[in-house]
Design an enzyme around this catalytic site. Structure first.
Site, PDB file in Angstrom:
ATOM      1  N   ALA A 120       0.824  -1.218   0.000  1.00 55.34           N
ATOM      2  CA  ALA A 120       0.000   0.000   0.000  1.00 55.34           C
ATOM      3  C   ALA A 120       0.857   1.266   0.000  1.00 55.34           C
ATOM      4  CB  ALA A 120      -0.944  -0.013   1.197  1.00 55.34           C
ATOM      5  N   ALA A 121       1.591   1.496   1.101  1.00 55.69           N
ATOM      6  CA  ALA A 121       2.370   2.735   1.218  1.00 55.69           C
ATOM      7  C   ALA A 121       3.466   2.801   0.167  1.00 55.69           C
ATOM      8  CB  ALA A 121       2.971   2.843   2.615  1.00 55.69           C
TER       9      ALA A 121
ATOM     10  N   ARG B  33       4.822  11.060 -10.418  1.00 52.65           N
ATOM     11  CA  ARG B  33       3.940  12.068 -11.010  1.00 52.65           C
ATOM     12  C   ARG B  33       4.430  13.478 -10.707  1.00 52.65           C
ATOM     13  NH1 ARG B  33      -0.184   8.411  -9.470  1.00 52.65           N
ATOM     14  NH2 ARG B  33      -0.805   9.604  -7.623  1.00 52.65           N
TER      15      ARG B  33
ATOM     16  N   ALA C  28      -4.870  -6.685  -2.488  1.00 52.63           N
ATOM     17  CA  ALA C  28      -5.997  -6.265  -1.655  1.00 52.63           C
ATOM     18  C   ALA C  28      -5.995  -7.040  -0.343  1.00 52.63           C
ATOM     19  CB  ALA C  28      -7.312  -6.488  -2.403  1.00 52.63           C
TER      20      ALA C  28
ATOM     21  N   CYS D 202      -7.036  -6.271   2.599  1.00 56.81           N
ATOM     22  CA  CYS D 202      -8.286  -6.189   3.366  1.00 56.81           C
ATOM     23  C   CYS D 202      -9.405  -7.006   2.734  1.00 56.81           C
ATOM     24  CB  CYS D 202      -8.720  -4.736   3.505  1.00 56.81           C
ATOM     25  SG  CYS D 202      -7.541  -3.714   4.421  1.00 56.81           S
TER      26      CYS D 202
ATOM     27  N   VAL E  13      15.545  -7.185   1.491  1.00 52.77           N
ATOM     28  CA  VAL E  13      16.587  -6.306   2.020  1.00 52.77           C
ATOM     29  C   VAL E  13      17.119  -6.931   3.310  1.00 52.77           C
ATOM     30  CG1 VAL E  13      17.137  -4.016   2.888  1.00 52.77           C
ATOM     31  CG2 VAL E  13      15.515  -4.278   0.999  1.00 52.77           C
TER      32      VAL E  13
ATOM     33  N   TYR F  34     -31.081  14.018   3.775  1.00 56.24           N
ATOM     34  CA  TYR F  34     -32.261  13.284   4.243  1.00 56.24           C
ATOM     35  C   TYR F  34     -33.153  12.899   3.081  1.00 56.24           C
ATOM     36  CZ  TYR F  34     -37.039  12.417   5.646  1.00 56.24           C
ATOM     37  OH  TYR F  34     -38.276  11.862   5.759  1.00 56.24           O
TER      38      TYR F  34
END
Length: 869
Positions: free
Chosen positions: A10-11, A21, A40, A42, A80, A424
């Site tokens: 993820a990170a 970018r 994924a 989760c 590593v 609502y």
């Protein structure tokens, strides 16, 4: 810039993609130990439960696809082994070749994540023992589940992942026990919220054992159970979801500051070593409310940290403010959300804490599928600011949680939150939003308008010297206590010379209890007006709390709602007492010696000492006091036993001795165990119009009355007769042995009348000349039988089945037909009669109904059901 990223889930992938970018000219390299990146994590429990069907759906990006999209270089299967912070290089072992590689850097981001904790106990490496951290874990556990026809599983760990795995195993027809060494499940929730979830899980069929320590996995060739400090739990499969440990062992000699394996970082995600950063599950950030260090290993946090870090590396003035501990979890029929501080954490942080528990509608009460939110708010009295929220409910708890995240993040006061212009419409919310309603109740409490006890205070005994007053809208519902009709209070007080509600003294300690808390508050408001000085509302009232009251005899009196609730768990009320008979499911009356000892011990410890057998061959522990039911069920669960066998569901199967009887044509025990696992456990959550009973008879002697059950299976042996061998003996052995008088010699030849023959197989092998020397084993199926108030004999399907799986398929079709086409409250016999036997038989012998299985099971049918015992 030469940016080296260690870790690619993820990170790591987020910081690499964002860095490319904002810094297109930077050289960005990811080195990761696994062969997959950006998976994924989760979603793994939902792959086990087959909600996610394909393996490829677990992989968000492949290395090649990620490189092509972002321009970052991805090096997989690289571990590593050492980070040289002085030389700015990483020493890496290529796991494919075994060779050593060196990667230099200008800046290094450690995003090495975390791994599942596997304790050093015996048996943890046995087949059938899994963790749930990588795609391989989910893939291998699902394959094992199917290949080994897993019937019982133990999930070690009551955190979010463990509970989600438990839900998905239950959906696959597996009997699940969740155990945790902590005193509660669902870390990050307060104990009373976790306690409600435990009660809910029990109703859904998941046993939860807290304060239970793992001591090892039993088994020789594969996992066979879990040994705990409280006993042995049989299991075909074990999921270890104990927790995770940061993957930071390679940093020990770097001088990087760490705490319990996590890397300490500042608001820029910097470590104490120049040009070394950390993000994701290996990093410890701060709590944005208290400023204290907090580890929050969440995929959402990891992505935000990765993005912030990439911008910071580009020189932008950004910082990561820390976490609130936000999370959501999906349980069977119940979702949970939390953010901010728990009550205990808020007090420890020095806040002047006030809390409230409110139960509100989650959408307009008249809208289909409307349900509830049970919301706990934690706030600071001095600043009037929200500190935390916890919410349970079947619906959109994430919505409630996210509103609280915004409120806490931007420091709004409770007063400001009472007028939020929230969305609502009847399908989505109530006119006064559930979040707003909870805030208003909290303000009423903080301002002294409402005096109450929280569920936590009630559990701790704060109301023990209070007299309970029943204020339920539907009339008296709590036995043994005084009922007050809210709508009649004004008239009663005005008519009383002393200005009191009849029988209630103005200085008396009174605990006001209704369905959810609203009417209790309304009554308190009126009573204060009339001079009552010592009333308390029970927050959440009987909806959220287990109400226990003392009657004149000093015994416990159980409310009808509680009697109904525990009945669904197999605990049947003994009328006129506060005791229950508890049904123990024994798989057709068969228990091991160890299980038998456990049942006997349970009867001696918690009941009268008596154990009785029911007509369904379950065992009932007699005379268990209400306040011992949970202890009893936990004690039984520690021995791998479950309670149940009630409600509008498939009931435990009953069978005869089968091939241990001289007449048995089939192994009734083996077949009944398959039915028990596939349909009693597998259809545990499927509500039917009424109870559905199944019986398996080994021969046509009908000892267990298969034709008086909703579905009956009878063992058959169809005689094969060779007329050419028959010698027309004057005294025919076959004719003499036939109990149905279906065999007789006519004109010198044996004739077997198929209309009379019941295929008992008694005649096979009795002819000395081998005219009847063989028989085809099979199964006759009866449908629509029942016994009790209205006895009905089932009718046999025209076909005699010769394959076990064919019979099981017909049984499943019968259950699905009953669910879809039966009317709530009617027995299967009534459904068969109403539709017509010929039509039902045609559907059972065809396959169309099976093609709609998911649709039928998923339909909102028979939510109440018709079974009363």
């Amino acid at each position: 810039m030469n940016l080296l990223v260690i870790g690619g889930v993820a990170a790591g992938t987020k910081v690499a993609a964002k860095a490319k970018r904002v810094m297109p000219d930077a050289k960005v390299t990811i080195v990761t130990k696994g062969k997959d990146i950006s998976y994924a994590g989760c979603g793994l429990p939902y792959y086990v439960g087959e909600l996610i069907e394909g393996k490829d759906q677990l992989i968000v990006n492949t290395p090649a696809k990620f490189s092509a999209l972002t321009g970052a270089l991805v090096q997989t299967e690289r571990e590593v082994t050492r980070l040289d912070v002085k030389e700015k290089k990483a020493v890496v072992r290529n796991l494919r070749t075994g060779g050593e590689e060196i990667y230099t850097y200008d800046a290094c981001v450690i995003a090495s994540g975390a791994s599942s904790i596997v304790p050093p106990f015996t048996g943890v490496n046995l087949p059938g023992v899994f963790t749930m951290r990588t795609p391989d874990d989910a893939i291998e556990s699902r394959e094992y589940l199917k290949a080994n026809q897993v019937k019982k599983a133990v999930v070690v760990g009551g955190g979010f992942i463990g509970l989600e795995v438990a839900e998905n195993l239950l959906a696959q027809g597996v009997s699940v026990t969740v155990m945790d060494m902590a005193p509660q499940i669902m870390p990050g929730f307060d104990p009373e919220m976790a306690d409600y979830a435990v009660r809910h899980l029990a109703k859904k069929g998941i046993r939860v054992l807290t304060s239970t320590k793992l001591e090892g996995i039993t088994g020789t060739l594969k996992a066979e159970g879990v040994q705990t400090d409280k006993g042995h739990l049989p299991a075909d499969m074990v999921i270890l979801s104990i927790g995770i440990r940061p993957n930071t062992g390679f940093l020990q000699d770097t001088g990087i500051e760490m705490f319990k394996g996590t890397i300490l970082v500042d608001e820029k995600l910097r470590t104490n070593v120049p040009d070394v950063y950390a993000a994701g599950d290996c990093a410890m950030v701060t709590n944005r409310l208290t400023g204290a260090r907090q580890w929050s290993p969440m995929g959402s946090s990891a992505n935000m940290e990765g993005r912030t870090l990439a911008l910071a590396l580009n020189g932008e003035e950004v910082s990561y403010p820390g976490v609130l501990g936000t999370g959501v979890v999906k349980l069977p029929g119940l979702n949970g959300g939390r953010t901010g501080l728990t009550e205990e954490a808020a007090k420890a942080a020095g806040y002047d804490v006030e809390t409230v528990l409110s139960v509100t509608d989650d959408k307009a009460h008249y809208y289909p599928d409307s349900s509830f939110f049970a919301v706990k708010l934690i706030a600071d009295r001095k600043s009037r600011r929200l500190l935390g929220l916890q919410v349970l409910g079947p619906g959109a708890v994430d919505k409630m949680t996210d509103i609280a995240v915004m409120a806490i993040t931007f420091g709004g006061t409770l007063e400001q939150m009472t007028s939020l212009d929230l969305a609502y419409a009847p399908p989505f919310s109530t006119a006064i939003h559930p979040f707003t309603a909870a805030v208003q109740i909290l303000l009423n409490k903080m301002n002294g308008v409402m005096d109450s006890f929280t569920p936590a205070e009630y559990m701790a005994g704060a109301a023990d010297d209070y007299r309970i007053i029943d204020v339920n809208p539907a009339g008296p519902t709590i036995p043994g206590v005084t009922y007050v009709d809210l709508t009649a209070v004004d008239a009663q007080v005005l008519a009383n010379p002393r200005g009191e509600i009849p029988g209630l003294g103005k200085d008396e300690k009174l605990l006001l209890v209704c369905a959810k808390g609203k009417r209790a508050y309304l009554l308190q408001n009126r009573m204060k007006h009339y001079g009552y000085t010592n009333t308390r509302v029970l927050e959440g009232s009987s909806f959220f709390n287990v109400i226990r009251t003392g009657n004149a005899a000093g015994q416990v009196t159980v409310s009808p709602e509680e009697i109904t609730r525990v009945k669904a768990l197999g605990c049947l009320h003994n009328k006129g007492t506060d005791n229950f008979n508890v049904r123990v499911i024994t798989r057709n009356g068969k228990v091991t010696a160890e299980e038998n000892r456990r049942i006997a011990d349970a009867a001696a410890r918690y009941g009268s000492g008596d154990v009785v057998m029911t007509t369904r061959l379950t065992m009932e522990i007699v005379g268990v006091p209400y306040d011992k039911l949970d202890e009893l069920r936990d004690f039984l669960a520690e021995g791998g036993l479950e309670t149940g066998g009630t409600g509008s569901k498939v009931r435990p199967v009953v069978s005869c001795k089968g091939t241990t009887c001289q007449y048995g044509q089939l192994d009734s025990y083996a077949l009944s165990e398959k039915i028990h696992e596939r349909f009693y456990h597998g259809y545990h959550e499927v509500k039917l119009p009424h109870k559905f009973k199944i019986a398996v008879g080994g021969c046509p002697n009908n000892c267990v009355k298969p034709d008086l059950n909703d579905f009956g299976i009878v063992g058959q042996r169809i005689p094969s007769y060779n007329v050419d061998i028959c010698r027309g003996c004057g005294k025919c052995q076959v004719e003499d042995i036939c109990p149905m008088e279906a065999a007789r010699v006519v004109d010198g030849k044996l004739i077997i009348d198929k209309e009379k023959c019941n295929n008992c197989g008694r005649c096979v092998g009795k002819c000395p000349f081998k005219a009847v020397d063989d028989g085809i084993y099979g199964y006759k199926v009866y449908i629509g039988g029942r016994w009790g108030k209205k006895t009905a004999h089932g009718k046999a399907l025209s076909k005699v089945f010769t394959g076990e799986e064919e019979v099981l398929a017909v049984l499943e079709k019968a259950i699905l037909l009953f669910r879809e086409q039966g009317k709530t409250g009617e027995r299967f016999a009534d459904t068969v009669n109403r539709i017509g036997f010929a039509e039902v038989e045609a559907q059972l012998l065809g396959d169309e109904i099976l093609s709609r299985k998911d649709e039928i099971i998923g339909a909102q049918l028979h939510l109440k059901g018709g079974a009363t015992c």
